[in-house]
Design a protein around this motif. Sequence first.
Motif, PDB file in Angstrom:
ATOM      1  N   LEU A  99       0.830  -1.199   0.000  1.00 54.93           N
ATOM      2  CA  LEU A  99       0.000   0.000   0.000  1.00 54.93           C
ATOM      3  C   LEU A  99       0.863   1.246   0.000  1.00 54.93           C
ATOM      4  CD1 LEU A  99      -2.521  -1.069   2.801  1.00 54.93           C
ATOM      5  CD2 LEU A  99      -2.915  -1.157   0.330  1.00 54.93           C
ATOM      6  N   ILE A 100       0.450   2.242  -0.766  1.00 57.26           N
ATOM      7  CA  ILE A 100       1.049   3.575  -0.711  1.00 57.26           C
ATOM      8  C   ILE A 100      -0.089   4.552  -0.451  1.00 57.26           C
ATOM      9  CG2 ILE A 100       2.299   5.373  -1.958  1.00 57.26           C
ATOM     10  CD1 ILE A 100       3.627   3.195  -3.603  1.00 57.26           C
ATOM     11  N   LEU A 101      -0.129   5.109   0.742  1.00 58.13           N
ATOM     12  CA  LEU A 101      -1.210   5.995   1.162  1.00 58.13           C
ATOM     13  C   LEU A 101      -0.607   7.326   1.581  1.00 58.13           C
ATOM     14  CD1 LEU A 101      -3.182   3.450   3.399  1.00 58.13           C
ATOM     15  CD2 LEU A 101      -3.354   3.794   0.924  1.00 58.13           C
ATOM     16  N   ILE A 102      -0.944   8.381   0.841  1.00 55.55           N
ATOM     17  CA  ILE A 102      -0.351   9.695   1.082  1.00 55.55           C
ATOM     18  C   ILE A 102      -1.451  10.738   1.196  1.00 55.55           C
ATOM     19  CG2 ILE A 102       1.200  11.461   0.188  1.00 55.55           C
ATOM     20  CD1 ILE A 102       2.715   9.265  -1.294  1.00 55.55           C
ATOM     21  N   GLY A 103      -1.461  11.476   2.303  1.00 54.52           N
ATOM     22  CA  GLY A 103      -2.438  12.531   2.515  1.00 54.52           C
ATOM     23  C   GLY A 103      -3.227  12.303   3.781  1.00 54.52           C
ATOM     24  N   GLU A 104      -3.709  13.365   4.385  1.00 51.76           N
ATOM     25  CA  GLU A 104      -4.478  13.228   5.624  1.00 51.76           C
ATOM     26  C   GLU A 104      -5.702  12.346   5.408  1.00 51.76           C
ATOM     27  OE1 GLU A 104      -6.765  15.970   8.992  1.00 51.76           O
ATOM     28  OE2 GLU A 104      -5.497  16.908   7.473  1.00 51.76           O
ATOM     29  N   ASP A 105      -5.843  11.336   6.240  1.00 47.81           N
ATOM     30  CA  ASP A 105      -6.957  10.386   6.195  1.00 47.81           C
ATOM     31  C   ASP A 105      -7.008   9.571   4.901  1.00 47.81           C
ATOM     32  OD1 ASP A 105      -7.931  10.951   8.727  1.00 47.81           O
ATOM     33  OD2 ASP A 105      -9.130  12.628   8.006  1.00 47.81           O
ATOM     34  N   SER A 106      -5.936   9.556   4.163  1.00 50.66           N
ATOM     35  CA  SER A 106      -5.891   8.699   2.972  1.00 50.66           C
ATOM     36  C   SER A 106      -5.956   7.242   3.416  1.00 50.66           C
ATOM     37  CB  SER A 106      -4.592   8.962   2.193  1.00 50.66           C
ATOM     38  OG  SER A 106      -4.490   8.095   1.081  1.00 50.66           O
ATOM     39  N   GLY A 107      -6.954   6.508   2.916  1.00 46.32           N
ATOM     40  CA  GLY A 107      -7.110   5.112   3.300  1.00 46.32           C
ATOM     41  C   GLY A 107      -7.265   4.907   4.789  1.00 46.32           C
ATOM     42  N   VAL A 108      -7.897   5.863   5.463  1.00 44.06           N
ATOM     43  CA  VAL A 108      -7.936   5.829   6.923  1.00 44.06           C
ATOM     44  C   VAL A 108      -8.654   4.599   7.481  1.00 44.06           C
ATOM     45  CG1 VAL A 108     -10.033   7.244   7.053  1.00 44.06           C
ATOM     46  CG2 VAL A 108      -8.452   7.208   8.984  1.00 44.06           C
ATOM     47  N   LEU A 109      -9.610   4.029   6.725  1.00 42.71           N
ATOM     48  CA  LEU A 109     -10.336   2.855   7.210  1.00 42.71           C
ATOM     49  C   LEU A 109      -9.891   1.552   6.531  1.00 42.71           C
ATOM     50  CD1 LEU A 109     -13.996   4.213   7.569  1.00 42.71           C
ATOM     51  CD2 LEU A 109     -12.187   4.055   9.297  1.00 42.71           C
ATOM     52  N   MET A 110      -8.870   1.604   5.713  1.00 44.39           N
ATOM     53  CA  MET A 110      -8.385   0.385   5.075  1.00 44.39           C
ATOM     54  C   MET A 110      -7.881  -0.585   6.126  1.00 44.39           C
ATOM     55  SD  MET A 110      -6.283   1.408   1.634  1.00 44.39           S
ATOM     56  CE  MET A 110      -7.049   2.348   0.307  1.00 44.39           C
ATOM     57  N   THR A 111      -8.215  -1.852   5.942  1.00 43.11           N
ATOM     58  CA  THR A 111      -7.736  -2.881   6.864  1.00 43.11           C
ATOM     59  C   THR A 111      -6.954  -3.965   6.124  1.00 43.11           C
ATOM     60  OG1 THR A 111      -9.867  -4.037   6.682  1.00 43.11           O
ATOM     61  CG2 THR A 111      -9.570  -2.520   8.550  1.00 43.11           C
ATOM     62  N   THR A 112      -7.582  -4.581   5.111  1.00 40.72           N
ATOM     63  CA  THR A 112      -6.963  -5.712   4.420  1.00 40.72           C
ATOM     64  C   THR A 112      -6.737  -5.448   2.931  1.00 40.72           C
ATOM     65  OG1 THR A 112      -9.160  -6.686   4.101  1.00 40.72           O
ATOM     66  CG2 THR A 112      -7.921  -7.372   6.041  1.00 40.72           C
ATOM     67  N   ALA A 113      -6.960  -4.217   2.485  1.00 50.90           N
ATOM     68  CA  ALA A 113      -6.738  -3.890   1.069  1.00 50.90           C
ATOM     69  C   ALA A 113      -5.277  -4.117   0.707  1.00 50.90           C
ATOM     70  CB  ALA A 113      -7.128  -2.439   0.808  1.00 50.90           C
ATOM     71  N   SER A 114      -5.024  -4.382  -0.568  1.00 49.06           N
ATOM     72  CA  SER A 114      -3.643  -4.618  -0.994  1.00 49.06           C
ATOM     73  C   SER A 114      -3.407  -4.059  -2.393  1.00 49.06           C
ATOM     74  CB  SER A 114      -3.320  -6.115  -0.965  1.00 49.06           C
ATOM     75  OG  SER A 114      -4.148  -6.831  -1.864  1.00 49.06           O
TER      76      SER A 114
END
Length: 284
Positions: A99-114
């Motif tokens: 995962l590459i998550l950049i920014g405030e609350d980006s993907g904040v609720l992701m748990t098992t995403a890939s």
Amino acid sequence: MGSIFGDRLELVEASSTQTPGPRGDGVIYTESGVLKFHNRTAESIIGGAGGGGVKKLNDLTDAVKTNGGSNPIITFDGTLINTFLGKEAGDAVTTGSNLILIGEDSGVLMTTASNTVSIGALAGATTVDGVGNVFVGTNAANTLGTSSNNVYIGFGSGATATGGFSNTYIGKDSGMVNGSGDQNTGVGESAGKAISSGSRNTIFGKNAGDETTTGSGCIYIGYSAGANVAFATLDDQFVVANDTTTQLFRGDLGDQNLVLGYDAAAAPDFKSGTKCLMLVEGAT
């Protein structure tokens, strides 16, 4: 060795007993792979003594902060191969990887995403699970939930979308409300903006197909092509246009009808008949 005498700073490779710089004000040096600063009387780890002599960013408690979230502002996970940058980005990730998550609350609720890239404040914020998604832009795919193989690029692209697979939307507000629609392509500001359950649509141009909701298998090309509420639920339409009132080409791919002429796409249907060709001005 490089010296900056004007700033009274010297960078050297030295031991912890290195004496101060040539003007007695300080030395920055490395010891066992750790960057340190000597200020006449004491040495400290760059970034503050709270770092404790660490060699990796995650352990620098003075540089990596949570700002209210459970995850740091900057996180590198070598095991799951994740990179998070921003307040609460990837805050809920458990087993999600690549995962590459950049920014405030980006993907904040992701748990098992890939295998997902999410860049922008609130981008992909509620995409809990899914594979192979790309979200770029503030609020892009903000409420998507569980979905895979989607691309949403642009401010508000897919902002209130809730599902669907293998969709590609590029442009501000494109594919904004996509629900269960699959395999749609929309390029341009507000392209396919209202699609809910429509699938297999190909849309190019600002506002093109922006009234389509459940229609499927349509092709809209040009500025505002098919931007008419009459097309909202129609399937298999083909429209080429450069504004809402000058739509010069219209086809019905289902009945194999074709109309060429000024405002050819004005009428909501071809009334009756199949395999017809009409070359008229104001054809209906």
